[in-house]
Design an enzyme around this catalytic site. Sequence first.
Site, mmCIF file in Angstrom:
data_model
loop_
_atom_site.group_PDB
_atom_site.id
_atom_site.type_symbol
_atom_site.label_atom_id
_atom_site.label_comp_id
_atom_site.label_asym_id
_atom_site.label_seq_id
_atom_site.Cartn_x
_atom_site.Cartn_y
_atom_site.Cartn_z
ATOM 1 N NE ARG A 66 -33.271 0.615 -25.829
ATOM 2 C CZ ARG A 66 -34.516 1.089 -25.856
ATOM 3 N NH1 ARG A 66 -34.758 2.331 -26.219
ATOM 4 N NH2 ARG A 66 -35.510 0.310 -25.533
ATOM 5 N NE ARG A 115 -36.090 8.008 -28.614
ATOM 6 C CZ ARG A 115 -37.089 7.393 -27.993
ATOM 7 N NH1 ARG A 115 -38.314 7.614 -28.365
ATOM 8 N NH2 ARG A 115 -36.857 6.580 -26.986
ATOM 9 C CE1 TYR A 137 -42.261 -4.174 -25.391
ATOM 10 C CE2 TYR A 137 -40.485 -5.624 -24.707
ATOM 11 C CZ TYR A 137 -41.084 -4.381 -24.704
ATOM 12 O OH TYR A 137 -40.508 -3.352 -24.006
ATOM 13 N NE ARG A 194 -36.548 6.923 -35.256
ATOM 14 C CZ ARG A 194 -37.781 7.162 -35.582
ATOM 15 N NH1 ARG A 194 -38.084 7.473 -36.829
ATOM 16 N NH2 ARG A 194 -38.741 7.091 -34.701
ATOM 17 C CG ASP A 216 -35.969 -2.761 -30.713
ATOM 18 O OD1 ASP A 216 -35.651 -1.774 -30.025
ATOM 19 O OD2 ASP A 216 -36.908 -3.518 -30.406
HETATM 20 O O1 CP3 Z 1 -27.951 0.037 -27.469
HETATM 21 C C1 CP3 Z 1 -27.965 0.426 -28.653
HETATM 22 O O2 CP3 Z 1 -27.484 1.507 -29.015
HETATM 23 C C2 CP3 Z 1 -28.502 -0.527 -29.700
HETATM 24 C C3 CP3 Z 1 -29.847 -0.352 -30.041
HETATM 25 C C4 CP3 Z 1 -31.011 -0.854 -29.191
HETATM 26 C C5 CP3 Z 1 -32.323 -0.373 -29.434
HETATM 27 N N1 CP3 Z 1 -33.177 -1.097 -28.664
HETATM 28 C C6 CP3 Z 1 -32.695 0.686 -30.391
HETATM 29 C C7 CP3 Z 1 -33.950 1.425 -30.175
HETATM 30 C C8 CP3 Z 1 -31.089 -1.841 -28.208
HETATM 31 C C9 CP3 Z 1 -29.992 -2.659 -27.545
HETATM 32 C C10 CP3 Z 1 -32.476 -1.995 -27.896
HETATM 33 C C11 CP3 Z 1 -32.970 -2.985 -26.933
HETATM 34 C C12 CP3 Z 1 -34.386 -2.971 -26.558
HETATM 35 N N2 CP3 Z 1 -35.474 -2.642 -27.308
HETATM 36 C C13 CP3 Z 1 -34.873 -3.417 -25.308
HETATM 37 C C14 CP3 Z 1 -34.009 -3.987 -24.211
HETATM 38 C C15 CP3 Z 1 -33.272 -2.939 -23.489
HETATM 39 C C16 CP3 Z 1 -34.083 -2.057 -22.626
HETATM 40 O O3 CP3 Z 1 -33.943 -0.832 -22.784
HETATM 41 O O4 CP3 Z 1 -34.830 -2.565 -21.798
HETATM 42 C C17 CP3 Z 1 -36.269 -3.279 -25.310
HETATM 43 C C18 CP3 Z 1 -37.193 -3.615 -24.166
HETATM 44 C C19 CP3 Z 1 -36.636 -2.800 -26.588
HETATM 45 C C20 CP3 Z 1 -38.008 -2.564 -27.089
HETATM 46 C C21 CP3 Z 1 -38.224 -1.185 -27.513
HETATM 47 N N3 CP3 Z 1 -37.639 -0.589 -28.613
HETATM 48 C C22 CP3 Z 1 -39.093 -0.226 -26.914
HETATM 49 C C23 CP3 Z 1 -39.935 -0.464 -25.690
HETATM 50 C C24 CP3 Z 1 -38.985 0.926 -27.683
HETATM 51 C C25 CP3 Z 1 -39.801 2.178 -27.544
HETATM 52 C C26 CP3 Z 1 -39.447 2.937 -26.347
HETATM 53 C C27 CP3 Z 1 -38.485 4.020 -26.685
HETATM 54 O O5 CP3 Z 1 -37.427 4.088 -26.051
HETATM 55 O O6 CP3 Z 1 -38.845 4.801 -27.564
HETATM 56 C C28 CP3 Z 1 -38.029 0.705 -28.708
HETATM 57 C C29 CP3 Z 1 -37.585 1.652 -29.736
HETATM 58 C C30 CP3 Z 1 -36.110 1.873 -29.878
HETATM 59 N N4 CP3 Z 1 -35.182 0.883 -30.010
HETATM 60 C C31 CP3 Z 1 -35.442 3.122 -29.980
HETATM 61 C C32 CP3 Z 1 -34.079 2.849 -30.174
HETATM 62 C C33 CP3 Z 1 -32.968 3.823 -30.398
HETATM 63 C C34 CP3 Z 1 -36.090 4.491 -29.950
HETATM 64 C C35 CP3 Z 1 -37.074 4.620 -31.029
HETATM 65 C C36 CP3 Z 1 -36.911 5.663 -32.072
HETATM 66 O O7 CP3 Z 1 -35.848 5.907 -32.696
HETATM 67 O O8 CP3 Z 1 -37.971 6.239 -32.354
#
Ligand code: CP3
Length: 363
Positions: A43, A47, A170, A56, A92
């Site tokens: 990640r 943010r 999910y 964003r 994602d």
């Molecule tokens: O690593 C990177 O930079 C690439 C981008 C990436 C995102 N999500 C962007 C994202 C990757 C590799 C993921 C993987 C992901 N997404 C996982 C597996 C990894 C882990 O952390 O367990 C999971 C379970 C998700 C599902 C997901 N996406 C959730 C539960 C959420 C909300 C929780 C949160 O952190 O806000 C997201 C949103 C998300 N995906 C964000 C980002 C940068 C944040 C949301 C935003 O910009 O508002």
Amino acid sequence: MDTTVTPDTTNRDAANTHSLSNSRFLRACHRQPVDATPIWLMRQAGRYMSEYRSLREKYTILEIIKTPELACEVTMQPINAFDLDAAIIFADILPPLEGMGLQLEFVKGEGPVIHNPVRSSADVDNLQVRPPQEALSFTLDAIKLARNELDSRGIPLIGFSGAPFTLASYAIEGGSSKNRLHVKGMMMGDPTAWHNLMIKLSEVAGNYLLAQAEAGAHVLQLFDSWVGDLSPDDYRQYVMPYSQHAIDIAKQSGVPVIHFGTNTNGMLDLIRDAGGDVIGVDWRIRLEDAWNLLGDKVAIQGNLDPVALFAPWDALKARTQQILDPVKGKPGHIFNLGHGILPNTPVDNVRRLVDFVHEYTSK
Ligand code: CP3
């Protein structure tokens, strides 16, 4: 810029392919010696970076993911800010569920929501397995754009997918969940529906990974973030064959696969046997203990607690050394966090961590 001249890309591509396969990150994936331990952060785009937050303000996360130019821009944000050894395509794990017919929304303050979760065998039967070139072309296009930017810098690109179990979590719960009552309910109570769902998810994940490699990703990571909620026996019976199937499809590309989960201490041997050239581990186990369990035929990725990035630099540095000291000089370690970087992480500590890992391990 003069756009009338078509550059001779043949030599450049050959040179870049050479320098990329010699990059620290790819060498470590293959357990070859490196000049310094490679580091990237799960990640790493997100943010905690002001560049991401300002984008964003204008676009939702799904708009960014579905606009290849924006996804490419966000992929490059951490690469421009830090001396990272790999980029990960901005996407994602959940959009592939949309392609199957589920309605996905990221709700502010709540996280992802699936409005029509999968709860019955009829719901499973309705799910579609579409070619990624059709359902997820935006990410494949973003990979091609990102490769253009990354190649001249010699930085490899990671593609990724959620693993069948984490996707099922999910799809069935309809969002984040503490006890996963519905997921385990289907797994334990309706094995036929479970099998049919997991077959579909493993094909979606495997085909998606393969397509990302074909679009230009150098390495693929399978995220099974929530798999540690299962007992090892349930993992072996209800999950492992499907992760294995997804990885087998991805491996047709020939690129290295990183297989990541959290809370996996009781099942690391099974995770390894499901496949992957690199196994990702979290901070709940010492890295060297995990490596002893896994054996020498795989590389290892991890495993700093993401919360350590909030500590004063001296404490963060000490924890980093604690991870590095026992494995220093052993080929096949990729430094990373044990899970994704958290919102509000101090950017300065990220920069210092990346630089320190290189300095401390450089030969
Ligand atoms: O690593 C990177 O930079 C690439 C981008 C990436 C995102 N999500 C962007 C994202 C990757 C590799 C993921 C993987 C992901 N997404 C996982 C597996 C990894 C882990 O952390 O367990 C999971 C379970 C998700 C599902 C997901 N996406 C959730 C539960 C959420 C909300 C929780 C949160 O952190 O806000 C997201 C949103 C998300 N995906 C964000 C980002 C940068 C944040 C949301 C935003 O910009 O508002």
